[in-house]
Design an enzyme around this catalytic site. Sequence first.
Site, mmCIF file in Angstrom:
data_model
loop_
_atom_site.group_PDB
_atom_site.id
_atom_site.type_symbol
_atom_site.label_atom_id
_atom_site.label_comp_id
_atom_site.label_asym_id
_atom_site.label_seq_id
_atom_site.Cartn_x
_atom_site.Cartn_y
_atom_site.Cartn_z
ATOM 1 N N HIS A 50 -8.521 5.140 -8.049
ATOM 2 C CA HIS A 50 -7.719 4.782 -7.115
ATOM 3 C C HIS A 50 -6.191 4.466 -7.725
ATOM 4 C CE1 HIS A 50 -7.012 3.356 -2.999
ATOM 5 N NE2 HIS A 50 -6.248 2.409 -3.461
ATOM 6 N N HIS A 96 -6.789 4.638 3.323
ATOM 7 C CA HIS A 96 -7.306 3.287 3.535
ATOM 8 C C HIS A 96 -8.766 3.692 4.211
ATOM 9 C CE1 HIS A 96 -6.669 -1.250 3.180
ATOM 10 N NE2 HIS A 96 -6.676 -0.660 1.963
#
EC number: 6.3.5.3
Length: 743
Positions: A50, A96
């Site tokens: 990430h 997300h």
Amino acid sequence: MTIPNTIPITPELIAGHGLKPDEYQRILDLIGREPTFTELGIFSAMWNEHCSYKSSKKWLRTLPTKGPRVIQGPGENAGVVDIDDGDCVVFKMESHNHPSYIEPYQGAATGVGGILRDVFTMGARPIAAMNALRFGEPDHPKTRHLVSGVVSGVGGYGNSFGVPTVGGEVEFDARYNGNILVNAFAAGIAKSNAIFLSEAKGVGLPVVYLGAKTGRDGVGGATMASAEFDESIEEKRPTVQVGDPFTEKCLLEACLELMQTGAVIAIQDMGAAGLTCSAVEMGAKGDLGILLELDKVPVREERMTAYEMMLSESQERMLMVLQPEKEEQAKAIFVKWGLDFAIVGKTTDDLRFRVVHQGEEVANLPIKDLGDQAPEYDRPWRESGKPAPLPANLVAAPKNYGQALLQLVGSANQSSRRWVYEQYDTLIQGNSLQLPGGDAGVVRVDGHKSKALAFSSDVTPRYVEADPFEGGKQAVAECWRNITATGAEPLAATDNLNFGNPEKPEIMGQFVQAVKGIGEACRALDFPIVSGNVSLYNETNGVAILPTPTIAGVGLLPDWSKMARIGSANDGDKVIMIGLDGSHLGQSVYLRDVLDSREGPAPEVDLFAERRNGDFVRSVIRNDQATACHDISSGGLAVALAEMAMASGKGLTIDLGECKGAPHALLFGEDQARYVLTVPADVADFVCVNAEGAGVPFRRLGTVGGDALVVDDLITLPIQQLRDTHESWFPDFMEGRGELAAE
């Protein structure tokens, strides 16, 4: 109960932090000792997918990121592109996904909050948002709950913050059953000479914490977003952050006010991995060390450990390096807006990332190895086999063309999205010119009488799965085409690459081929990628999502009074198709939704034709010759004509006499580089002569008028019947009426 900083480092703890044994060995080699618990957390956060892009970096470097209008490409909080007159547009898209599956409302809301922060951190005031959403099959037991939560979360945050949602996508497929996608886009406007970056400059300067207090929400969020899901998903709920759009609105105003004073040297929002990531990025980019004193961090919970403070993903927070003499002035601004302002550290010249808590040094690490020199992988990959060709004559024609078209416009994926976008404030700020439901959202640039920006977000995952290279090209081409269909000049794009587990060579192969396709299309169309995000490990119990490289783009309209819409045709206008006759039924929605088959190759994208045809369409619109325009995509010509008729409320009488091929291929083929134009009858010949002169293929299709869509003797459908079918699926689905309305 707080976690002490002295906790034994075991193989289980290392694995629990998502670090592989060889990565842990690399840490030992780097620091020459066992890391502390806080240091392990810091490495885990900075070295996961990430934050570090370790599996994708090698391939992202191949994308075109420069252009005459590009002021700032990838590597900052958002991309920056010149829009003339000293103004620029700042934009980015980010995922997300994992948080939104676990806790749909907060996951989606904080996704919107995070992307808005990325934009105003750069000094831009947000003017538009979009979101691309993918859910599981409609009859999956969780789908309705997830749709309801995500749409409420997106609307709840965006509406309260005060930014219009002008476009997006909502799609359903069984492959997203266990792993939905929430890709949020935001754009803002700033002055080209007043862009704020995250690179710290100068030694001994104050590092300032701004915004909301730090809590335990989201601890470990970035690590969660870098792992596959399994049955233990409910246990991950505490790793989802909680958002407060009103605090964020105050943070926006305070930041923009402070930026006017010349006090800001560097600024970074706290997103994934919170304080850790923002501090490391600011220092590493500026070749500086950072010393943090955690006792000075504003907290909203008692007895927080260093580990928790460093990894909290509490929302609405910023980190800033300030001019020391402006400290009091800066503090006064933040206090006025009801926000925390605390000096929590300083820049140093030793390239170390040092963290002190309660008098104890809990971390002392080489900052460059955490940041821009994190591990990088060249993972093994293999190309996926392509489906066999599927000529149109091997695909069954519908028994009833009108029924087939109704089935498509009333299907889960082609039906109206009004139920979704009516929950979003699409008009706030008063500059929205085109709302969701057309080809692109269009927003006026404040302070200019004629300038506007167009926004679109696109990808066709079924194409990408069938052929990642062509699918990657197609995502870019369709985004470029949607922007062009308003009359805007496409300027640049941002990518949000959602894939499964990169440790599987076939998934890594999808990623590599899609990136190659995206790069080729961006180069051919002069449409550079200026920002973006990669989301990997989108798998549940070993089942990967459809490969979904979402492309969101921005275009410039110098004069919005000449803009085209899909529903603005007038009675008597002539209908012209730009591009080749439909022939490609492989991977089409006709094949999928009418014939229940997913066969055939993805359509090939001829980028030369894409550019030539698009440039021609744009010139027709800018010469004020087009009354309406729509690109042809999923569902082919038939669905494009139906959408135009429904939007304008005017019928169309279509004659396929000039076209060559089988009627079902002409109507439902998903060949690329195509548009439908309506033009006043007295300029139709002129437009066709110009098309011929430019080498642009075209067909005269018919005339606007009446109250039905009529295609030869194949289709006669009243507009009201089309609309009723098109509009009813989503409300029926959300209210649980009938399994699938159109079937």
